[in-house]
Design an enzyme around this catalytic site. Structure first.
Site, PDB file in Angstrom:
ATOM      1  N   SER A 141       0.859  -1.189   0.000  1.00 20.34           N
ATOM      2  CA  SER A 141       0.000   0.000   0.000  1.00 20.34           C
ATOM      3  C   SER A 141       0.891   1.233   0.000  1.00 20.34           C
ATOM      4  O   SER A 141       2.075   1.159   0.380  1.00 20.34           O
ATOM      5  CB  SER A 141      -0.882  -0.009   1.264  1.00 20.34           C
ATOM      6  N   TYR A 154      -1.562  -1.297  10.895  1.00 21.70           N
ATOM      7  CA  TYR A 154      -1.768  -1.535   9.463  1.00 21.70           C
ATOM      8  C   TYR A 154      -0.649  -0.908   8.643  1.00 21.70           C
ATOM      9  O   TYR A 154      -0.059  -1.568   7.777  1.00 21.70           O
ATOM     10  CB  TYR A 154      -3.117  -0.978   9.017  1.00 21.70           C
ATOM     11  N   LYS A 158       2.290  -2.896   6.298  1.00 28.19           N
ATOM     12  CA  LYS A 158       2.544  -2.697   4.876  1.00 28.19           C
ATOM     13  C   LYS A 158       3.985  -2.266   4.619  1.00 28.19           C
ATOM     14  O   LYS A 158       4.561  -2.580   3.567  1.00 28.19           O
ATOM     15  CB  LYS A 158       1.553  -1.687   4.308  1.00 28.19           C
TER      16      LYS A 158
END
Length: 222
Positions: A141, A154, A158
């Site tokens: 991401s 999160y 990534k």
């Protein structure tokens, strides 16, 4: 007749994963599609074979479980498939201060985004290296490039995916195996709803479609 390559795609039931399945099928790949929602995989498999032919195996699997990745690979191998390409697309998000996240959700996020991704890579990469062909596409991401308060775990997960991919690219240099990492920005999928961030400014304007993201990702990978 040239044998068709095979590609395993995780998180393939919708969004970017499903769009990547369409890209791979159009490129003449046989597919192993896995996700937690088996009924969506069945619908996708039927549509893919109707349009592009080839074989499509669907496996309902939960990569948030500690043994999820091992069980998935065992089932694939037991079905007689050799995996030439792996697309680690499955991922979970969680919005909120780390101190307030439900422990169960945090564990699932780390298991899917880090542990299962790494385990699948470790289990399937050796056979690719032995054949001197194949590849792995990891879906990270834009979050990989900066810290993310309110989504700390999160964003950090990534960053791990991107770092792992870059390192593997060097480790496999000259082997014939391709390693790539796709880092999309905000995309029009169910991710925002599932991560409880539908009201985030990130998902209000300028969203890419899953199809556009998958097209760019596949172009870079292939």
């Amino acid at each position: 007749m040239t044998e068709r390559p095979s590609t395993l795609i995780t998180g393939a039931s919708s969004g970017i994963g499903a769009a990547l399945a369409w890209q791979a099928a159009a490129a003449g790949h046989d597919l192993v599609l896995t996700a937690r929602r088996g009924y969506l995989l069945t619908e996708l498999a039927e549509a893919l074979t109707a349009r592009h032919g080839g074989r499509v195996l669907t496996i309902e699997a939960d990569l948030s479980l500690p043994d999820g990745a091992d069980r998935l690979v065992n089932e694939v191998l037991a079905s007689g498939w050799q995996i030439d390409h792996l697309i680690n697309n499955a991922g979970l998000g969680a919005c909120g201060l780390l101190a307030g996240l439900p422990p169960g959700r945090l564990h699932e996020l780390l298991q899917v985004n880090l542990v299962s991704l790494t385990t699948l890579t470790r289990l399937l990469l050796p056979s690719m290296l032995a054949r001197g062909a194949g590849g792995i596409l990891n879906v990270a991401s834009l979050a990989a490039f900066q810290p993310g308060p309110d989504m700390a775990a999160y964003y950090a997960s990534k960053a791990y995916v991107l770092s792992l991919s870059e390192a593997l690219h060097e480790e496999t240099r000259g082997s014939g195996v391709r390693i790539s990492c796709l880092c999309p920005g905000a995309t029009a999928t169910s991710f925002a709803r599932e991560a409880s961030m539908e009201d985030s400014r990130l998902f209000r304007y300028g969203l890419m479609t899953a199809e556009a993201v998958a097209q760019e990702g596949w172009k870079g990978f292939s």
